[in-house]
Scaffold this motif. Structure first.
Motif, mmCIF file in Angstrom:
data_model
loop_
_atom_site.group_PDB
_atom_site.id
_atom_site.type_symbol
_atom_site.label_atom_id
_atom_site.label_comp_id
_atom_site.label_asym_id
_atom_site.label_seq_id
_atom_site.Cartn_x
_atom_site.Cartn_y
_atom_site.Cartn_z
ATOM 1 N N VAL A 152 0.841 -1.202 0.000
ATOM 2 C CA VAL A 152 0.000 0.000 0.000
ATOM 3 C C VAL A 152 0.874 1.249 0.000
ATOM 4 N N SER A 153 0.572 2.176 -0.917
ATOM 5 C CA SER A 153 1.331 3.420 -1.017
ATOM 6 C C SER A 153 0.506 4.648 -0.646
ATOM 7 N N ASN A 154 -0.808 4.599 -0.848
ATOM 8 C CA ASN A 154 -1.693 5.717 -0.526
ATOM 9 C C ASN A 154 -2.967 5.178 0.105
ATOM 10 N N LEU A 155 -3.555 5.987 1.006
ATOM 11 C CA LEU A 155 -4.772 5.566 1.696
ATOM 12 C C LEU A 155 -5.685 6.767 1.862
ATOM 13 N N TRP A 156 -6.972 6.558 1.660
ATOM 14 C CA TRP A 156 -7.972 7.600 1.838
ATOM 15 C C TRP A 156 -9.120 7.059 2.677
ATOM 16 N N VAL A 157 -9.753 7.955 3.452
ATOM 17 C CA VAL A 157 -10.933 7.604 4.240
ATOM 18 C C VAL A 157 -12.022 8.593 3.871
ATOM 19 N N GLN A 158 -13.227 8.068 3.675
ATOM 20 C CA GLN A 158 -14.352 8.925 3.286
ATOM 21 C C GLN A 158 -14.940 9.569 4.542
ATOM 22 N N ASP A 159 -15.088 10.901 4.524
ATOM 23 C CA ASP A 159 -15.641 11.594 5.691
ATOM 24 C C ASP A 159 -17.176 11.628 5.619
ATOM 25 N N ALA A 160 -17.795 12.261 6.599
ATOM 26 C CA ALA A 160 -19.264 12.315 6.698
ATOM 27 C C ALA A 160 -19.905 12.999 5.488
#
Length: 99
Positions: free
Chosen positions: A44-52
């Motif tokens: 894994v090189s990049n990670l995103w989390v979806q906000d509200a």
């Protein structure tokens, strides 16, 4: 080759990761209260989390990577540089293999 995968953890966090298709990475859920782990078949090189608001927010990957010993509740002992293997079986094997 780069690939992208997304998943939803048990706490409802939506996570998306970009990864190289070599190796494996275990990612801890970015939600601090969640103890879920997700196995990605790649590095894994990049990670995103979806906000509200359904907007993907970038997260730092390194703190969320779970190493093999951590995954099994083990710790890796550290050895000071001054530590010597001389006089031990390991030191004997090392000395005999050095050219």
């Amino acid at each position: 080759m780069l690939s992208v995968i997304s998943w939803e953890c048990d706490w409802g966090a939506h996570v998306k990761a970009m990864y190289e298709t070599e190796g494996r990475t275990t990612i801890r859920c970015p939600e601090p209260a969640c103890r879920a782990r997700h196995l990605v078949d790649g590095k894994v090189s990049n990670l995103w989390v979806q906000d509200a608001n359904h907007v993907w927010q970038a997260r730092e990957v390194a703190p969320l990577i779970v190493s093999w010993p951590q995954e099994r509740g083990m710790t890796i002992p550290t050895v000071p540089e001054s530590y010597s293997l001389k006089g031990t079986a390991m030191g004997f094997a090392r000395a005999n293999n050095e050219a």
